[in-house]
Design an enzyme around this catalytic site. Structure first.
Site, PDB file in Angstrom:
ATOM      1  N   GLY A 102      20.270 -23.496  21.960  1.00 39.78           N
ATOM      2  CA  GLY A 102      21.795 -23.948  21.395  1.00 39.78           C
ATOM      3  C   GLY A 102      22.887 -23.056  22.309  1.00 39.78           C
ATOM      4  N   ARG A 103      22.882 -21.827  21.936  1.00 40.28           N
ATOM      5  CA  ARG A 103      23.817 -20.928  22.273  1.00 40.28           C
ATOM      6  C   ARG A 103      23.667 -20.626  23.848  1.00 40.28           C
ATOM      7  NH1 ARG A 103      20.161 -18.901  19.059  1.00 40.28           N
ATOM      8  NH2 ARG A 103      18.976 -17.018  19.427  1.00 40.28           N
TER       9      ARG A 103
ATOM     10  N   GLU B  99      26.564 -31.135   9.381  1.00 40.40           N
ATOM     11  CA  GLU B  99      27.652 -30.929   9.717  1.00 40.40           C
ATOM     12  C   GLU B  99      28.250 -31.980  10.866  1.00 40.40           C
ATOM     13  OE1 GLU B  99      26.075 -28.252   9.693  1.00 40.40           O
ATOM     14  OE2 GLU B  99      27.077 -26.428   9.095  1.00 40.40           O
TER      15      GLU B  99
ATOM     16  N   LYS C  52      21.725 -31.060  19.510  1.00 37.78           N
ATOM     17  CA  LYS C  52      20.205 -31.061  20.267  1.00 37.78           C
ATOM     18  C   LYS C  52      19.198 -31.629  19.365  1.00 37.78           C
ATOM     19  CE  LYS C  52      16.843 -27.536  21.254  1.00 37.78           C
ATOM     20  NZ  LYS C  52      16.791 -26.067  21.677  1.00 37.78           N
TER      21      LYS C  52
ATOM     22  N   GLU D 205      23.622 -14.029  17.262  1.00 39.26           N
ATOM     23  CA  GLU D 205      22.482 -14.932  16.959  1.00 39.26           C
ATOM     24  C   GLU D 205      21.350 -14.241  17.625  1.00 39.26           C
ATOM     25  OE1 GLU D 205      22.714 -19.340  15.056  1.00 39.26           O
ATOM     26  OE2 GLU D 205      23.080 -19.233  17.358  1.00 39.26           O
TER      27      GLU D 205
ATOM     28  N   HIS E  24      48.832  -4.697  19.545  1.00 32.00           N
ATOM     29  CA  HIS E  24      49.907  -4.522  18.542  1.00 32.00           C
ATOM     30  C   HIS E  24      49.409  -4.604  16.925  1.00 32.00           C
ATOM     31  CE1 HIS E  24      53.155  -4.306  21.424  1.00 32.00           C
ATOM     32  NE2 HIS E  24      52.225  -4.837  22.171  1.00 32.00           N
TER      33      HIS E  24
ATOM     34  N   LYS F  84      21.236 -23.162   4.987  1.00 29.86           N
ATOM     35  CA  LYS F  84      21.246 -24.581   5.247  1.00 29.86           C
ATOM     36  C   LYS F  84      20.403 -25.085   4.132  1.00 29.86           C
ATOM     37  CE  LYS F  84      21.327 -24.839  10.364  1.00 29.86           C
ATOM     38  NZ  LYS F  84      20.542 -25.444  11.319  1.00 29.86           N
TER      39      LYS F  84
END
Ligand code: G6Q
Length: 543
Positions: free
Chosen positions: A268-269, A212, A206, A354, A385, A505
């Site tokens: 973003g999410r 990163e 965005k 978030e 399991h 950050k």
């Protein structure tokens, strides 16, 4: 909006919770033979059974009253109307506009945003069609066989989840990969067997400034260029961008004709159905992508118009508040019995945590109760399991959402019946357990009886649908988006900002030069961080 926490419905729920302690699920089901069919809702082909929650009709009435006192309705309408409900970032929250049909109108500051949404969708469909058909040629004239999405957080988790969920519908002669981590291994492993001449990178960011993503994007650029003898002209054929930042995109060398836009009113999410879904669209085709958007939209309309007592996301949100704030649950397990949904729990972790991991209300004061529970999970039956033991017999209350489908996309012998029998059995076992008498009746030695008792009374929801299609996936995601919205509205928090990710950050940016400097740096951190930096500098040198 004054907080509903501590208000009349909240206080009534606190008192009511005391009463509920002596009413285990066994008892509630014994009292009402219809409970298992009554406490259910069916809408848009999704069937929700919430009868295995520790609730009565009175609980439900009080929760619905809480929703009214919290103003969930007005807040929902404000979101759909494009009001700036993300107050700390002064932004509208309009992921619902991303799936509004052509011809609908949603206004942001007096401007209808729906036409622009469809322009971008058409632009995406154009590129997806050319790449899928082989008409889009790479620098050396070869067709694209590999698509790599580079992004992180909201620009990665949705595309990864959607690709895995809809892999059945994907173009099988193409390879799709996703690079997110700044750990170089992620990139190295993604490209090790690929040919740059057949590889298209989708840089999804965005802001186009995320450390990163930009680090990976520059590495991708070098890797790609190396395949073409450094010819810069190749970049335009092997890189496209999804971003709101045209300036940075063109600085990178990507032709802005190949930039797919989205807007600051898409968090973003909440962006996997925007241009961030470009890799998804290349994988499954524009028609399937539009079917997914239609599924989202149907759930938006359901959330917007269905009465709260028949409203799937509202009910799930209220049950989460009940389990979290009145029964003391700290987590929710998401347990899809559908292998294609293997990344769905990871996707929901960001969406939910978030959004609702907040400690202050909209007015900046402490919330005064627990907010966002921890979401986690794995597909069934695998989890049975391993960690289910703790859910069945541990000391903690872990509400579960079971998600299952009548039909498999890969019908194989008895597999689906066995899978479905397991999901139903787990919900049953969690709710009703096994008493000491039942264990004794099996002839179990007395000393072993307590170990083999299942207390039961563990709440769960079961969500059933026919088959995992793009449309159903859209409905499921929107179901959780609006579930999260409902929770956030009750807690009166800003579910759409994420200041909590900022501090780390900023501090990382400070530490990078301290790790890289040739000279021993002067460190002014706390003694632990400074010592760790010195130790890491030493280890970096060690082989
Ligand atoms: C999501 C967050 C976050 C964001 C990433 C990537 O709601 O804001 O996960 O999506 O930090 O950001 P960019 O898309 O700007 O690279």
């Amino acid at each position: 909006m004054p907080t509903a926490i501590g208000g009349p419905a909240w206080r009534a729920l606190q008192a009511h919770q005391e009463k509920m302690r002596g009413l285990p699920l066994r008892e509630l089901f014994a009292q009402d033979a219809e409970r298992g069919s009554r406490l259910t809702v069916e809408a848009l082909g999704l069937y929700l059974d919430y009868s295995k929650n520790r609730i009565t009709d009175e609980t439900l009435q009080l929760l619905l009253q809480l929703a009214e006192e919290a103003g969930v309705r007005a807040r929902r309408d404000a979101m759909f109307a494009g009001e700036k409900i993300n107050i700390t970032e002064n932004r509208s929250v309009l992921h619902v506009a991303l799936r509004a049909p052509k011809g609908a109108s949603i206004f942001v500051e007096g401007k209808d945003v729906v036409p622009a949404v469809h322009e971008v969708l058409d632009q995406m469909a154009g590129l997806a069609g050319r790449v899928r058909s082989g008409a889009w040629k790479g620098h050396t004239g070869k067709a694209i066989r590999n698509v790599i999405n580079i992004g992180i957080g909201g620009s990665d988790l949705g595309p990864v989840m959607a690709f895995e969920a809809l892999r059945h519908y994907s173009q099988r002669d193409m390879t799709f990969r996703f690079v997110s981590n700044v750990d170089g291994t992620d990139f190295a492993e993604a490209v090790r067997d690929l040919n740059p001449a057949e590889t298209l990178f989708v840089i999804s960011s965005k802001t186009f400034t995320t450390l990163e993503t930009m680090t990976n994007a520059h590495t991708a650029r070098e890797w790609s260029l190396a395949g073409f003898g450094g010819d810069e002209k190749s970049v335009a054929r092997h890189f496209v961008a999804v971003s709101t930042n045209a300036g940075e995109v063109s600085k990178f060398g990507i032709d802005t004709a190949n930039m797919f836009e989205f807007w600051d009113w898409v968090g973003g999410r909440y962006s996997m159905d925007s241009a961030i879904g470009l890799s998804t669209m290349i994988a499954i085709g524009a028609e399937n992508f539009r079917a997914m958007l239609d599924g989202f939209h149907q759930m938006d309309e359901h959330f917007r118009t269905a009465p709260f007592d028949r409203n799937l996301p509202v009910l799930l949100g209220l049950l989460t508040v009940w389990n979290t704030d009145f029964l003391g649950a700290h987590t929710i397990a998401i347990l899809p019995y559908e292998q294609y949904l293997k990344r769905f729990p990871a996707y929901l972790q960001q969406l939910t945590m978030e959004s609702n991991g907040k400690h202050v209300r909209l007015d900046g004061r402490a919330v005064g109760c627990d907010t966002g529970p921890i979401y986690w999970g794995e597909p069934g039956t695998n989890g049975q399991h391993s960690f289910y033991q703790l859910i069945h017999q541990g000391t903690r209350l872990i509400p579960c959402d079971f998600i299952a489908f009548g039909q498999s996309l890969n019908p194989l012998g008895r597999h689906q019946d066995i899978l479905l029998a397991n999901v139903l059995a787990q919900a049953e076992a969690l709710a009703f357990g096994k008493t000491a008498e039942e264990v004794r009746a099996e002839g179990t030695a007395e000393w072993l009886v307590p170990h083999r008792v299942f207390e039961g009374n563990r709440p769960s929801n079961t969500i059933l649908a026919g088959r995992l299609t793009p449309e159903v996936l859209g409905k499921l995601i929107a179901l959780y988006e609006h579930n999260v919205f409902t929770q956030g509205a009750i807690w009166n928090i800003d579910s759409f900002d994420q200041w909590g990710v900022e501090l780390g950050k900023v501090l990382a940016q400070r530490i990078v030069p301290e790790l890289e400097s040739k000279e021993e740096p002067k460190l002014a951190h706390d003694s632990s961080t400074s010592t760790l930096i010195r130790r890491v500098r030493k280890l970096k040198g060690a082989h």
